[in-house]
Each structure stands twice: as structure tokens, then as C-alpha cells.
Design a protein around this motif. Structure first.
Motif, PDB file in Angstrom:
ATOM      1  N   ASP A   1     -89.846  12.967 -62.038  1.00  0.00           N
ATOM      2  CA  ASP A   1     -90.936  13.828 -62.503  1.00  0.00           C
ATOM      3  C   ASP A   1     -92.277  13.413 -61.914  1.00  0.00           C
ATOM      4  O   ASP A   1     -93.138  14.264 -61.647  1.00  0.00           O
ATOM      5  CB  ASP A   1     -91.007  13.806 -64.033  1.00  0.00           C
TER       6      ASP A   1
ATOM      7  N   GLN B   1     -84.095  19.595 -60.643  1.00  0.00           N
ATOM      8  CA  GLN B   1     -82.957  19.562 -61.561  1.00  0.00           C
ATOM      9  C   GLN B   1     -81.728  18.931 -60.908  1.00  0.00           C
ATOM     10  O   GLN B   1     -80.972  18.205 -61.560  1.00  0.00           O
ATOM     11  CB  GLN B   1     -82.633  20.973 -62.054  1.00  0.00           C
TER      12      GLN B   1
ATOM     13  N   HIS C   1     -93.248  13.262 -72.728  1.00  0.00           N
ATOM     14  CA  HIS C   1     -92.007  13.857 -72.226  1.00  0.00           C
ATOM     15  C   HIS C   1     -90.975  12.778 -71.910  1.00  0.00           C
ATOM     16  O   HIS C   1     -89.792  12.908 -72.270  1.00  0.00           O
ATOM     17  CB  HIS C   1     -92.299  14.693 -70.984  1.00  0.00           C
TER      18      HIS C   1
ATOM     19  N   ASP D   1     -85.801  19.067 -71.385  1.00  0.00           N
ATOM     20  CA  ASP D   1     -86.510  19.857 -70.381  1.00  0.00           C
ATOM     21  C   ASP D   1     -86.712  21.315 -70.774  1.00  0.00           C
ATOM     22  O   ASP D   1     -87.724  21.923 -70.400  1.00  0.00           O
ATOM     23  CB  ASP D   1     -85.767  19.788 -69.045  1.00  0.00           C
TER      24      ASP D   1
ATOM     25  N   GLN E   1     -89.461  20.546 -74.624  1.00  0.00           N
ATOM     26  CA  GLN E   1     -90.674  20.586 -73.805  1.00  0.00           C
ATOM     27  C   GLN E   1     -91.346  21.957 -73.924  1.00  0.00           C
ATOM     28  O   GLN E   1     -90.776  22.975 -73.541  1.00  0.00           O
ATOM     29  CB  GLN E   1     -90.346  20.282 -72.343  1.00  0.00           C
TER      30      GLN E   1
END
Length: 238
Positions: A67, A89, A37, A16, A20
């Protein structure tokens, strides 16, 4: 269990916050970038566990669901908020905990089984540093976004604020890890002196600096203490 959780958390923060890119974040609504991802999450999770692909696949599937809800279930304005970031998160951490509950010994079946005890403290430290420095920058940036338009951003070096924030959070994290908490106070004093001219330019500038500084320091302190707690827990766990 704690080793499996740490390995999956390490893979998550890598996926993340380091692997990313900004382009991937901006274009995440496009299927190709979204799929890339998720593939990275799976690959890093499997690598962190030493090849336990079933556990990694479960993590990737849950990551995909979380996501997807954030990417297509929220408007762009609501996605780019601190509350959305923290909720996202938090959901990822809970999903990791759920998977670890089902497969607590996943890491002991992988390639790193013989090295878990020696590597665990180092992985915890690296994970904490990534969260403090890079995740903290993203969180503080979202917090300050509503105020950014009210401040003249053309007076300083490009990206200097981001670099300053990363360095100060890195130093705070380092001070906590080496048990030099008093040094954090000196860092606050030093930044106050260095930022005095900026804060003195006007009320808006002063308040902007204070909010950003306190948020950055607070994040680094919270992550540092959490990392210390995880290290102590790992050391006392059988």
C-alpha cells in the motif's frame, strides 16, 4: 494450507472492501488513516486465524509495503486506474500465498482449529460474494471513469447505477453457486430490455451501458467460477 489461505483472503477482502470507508480511501496519504487501515488488516487477519498473531503481523507488514508503494510511489492519476487496482490486489494475493507457504498450518493453532472443516465452505462463499459484489463495483467504476465525463449523469437516481451493478453481480454469483447458469442469460436479456431506452438515447450512452454491463457481468462470472474452483479444491484437499 487452503484453510489458512482462505482465512487470510477473507480478512483481506473485509479490510479492503467492507471495513475501509470512502473517507479512508480518499485520505490514505495521511499517516493516521494509513496506519488505521494497516491496524485493521492486522486485527482482522489475527481474528480470522483465531489468534496466530505472528502470521497476521507478517501479512500486515507486507500489506503496509504494498500500500505504501501504491500510495506514495504513484501519482494520484496513476493510482486511480484499473491497472493499478488489479496490480495492487494481485500483489496482496501473492503476499498472502507467500505467508501461507511459510506458515501453512497457522489456522490449526488458533481458536478455530476444531471448526475449520465445517466453516471453510461458508468462508469461501462469503469471500467470493464480497469480491464479486463490492470489489467488482470498484473495478468496473475505475474502468468506466474515462467515459463518465462524456455521459450526462444527472438523468437518473443518485447512486442508482452502483446499486444496479451490485444487485446484478450478486444475482450472477448466486446463480452460479446454485448451478443455475442458464438464469444468467435471462438476467442479461432482462437488463437489455430495461436498459433499452437508455441505450437508445445516443451512441455514447449506448456504448457506455454496453461496456459497463459486459464488464460487470464478466467480473461476476470470473469470480463465480473462481469461487467454485476453490470450493472444489478445498473439498478434495486432505
Amino acid at each position: 494450507m487452503i484453510a489458512t489461505f482462505t482465512a487470510l483472503l477473507f480478512a483481506h477482502v473485509l479490510a479492503d472492501f467492507l471495513v475501509q470507508t470512502n473517507t479512508m480511501v480518499r485520505r490514505k496519504t495521511e499517516f493516521g488513516f494509513f496506519a488505521l487501515h494497516i491496524a485493521i488488516v492486522f486485527a482482522l487477519s489475527a481474528a480470522a486465524l483465531g489468534g496466530a498473531w505472528q502470521t497476521a503481523l507478517a501479512i500486515a507488514g507486507l500489506h503496509l509495503i504494498i500500500d505504501a508503494i501504491k500510495t506514495w510511489g504513484l501519482t494520484e492519476a496513476r493510482r486511480n486506474t484499473l491497472s493499478a487496482f488489479l496490480t495492487d490486489q494481485g500483489a496482496h494475493v501473492l503476499s498472502i500465498a507467500a505467508v501461507v507457504w511459510v506458515w501453512p498450518d497457522a489456522i490449526s493453532t488458533g481458536l478455530w482449529a476444531d471448526h475449520v472443516t465445517a466453516a471453510l465452505p461458508h468462508v469461501i462463499l462469503i469471500t467470493g460474494a464480497i469480491v464479486a459484489i463490492f470489489a467488482g463495483g470498484y473495478a468496473v467504476g475505475l474502468l468506466m471513469e474515462p467515459y463518465t465525463a462524456q455521459i450526462d449523469q444527472n438523468k437518473g437516481l443518485a447512486q442508482a447505477g452502483r446499486m444496479i451493478g451490485q444487485l446484478e453481480r450478486a444475482l450472477i454469483f448466486l446463480f452460479l453457486m446454485v448451478n443455475e447458469t442458464a438464469a444468467v442469460g435471462f438476467l442479461i436479456a432482462a437488463k437489455s430490455v430495461l436498459r433499452f431506452d437508455t441505450a437508445a438515447q445516443g451512441q455514447k450512452e449506448g456504448e457506455y451501458v454496453i461496456i459497463g454491463t459486459l464488464a460487470s457481468f464478466g467480473w461476476a462470472l470470473a469470480v463465480g467460477f473462481a469461487t467454485e474452483s476453490l470450493l472444489e479444491f478445498a473439498a478434495t484437499s486432505p
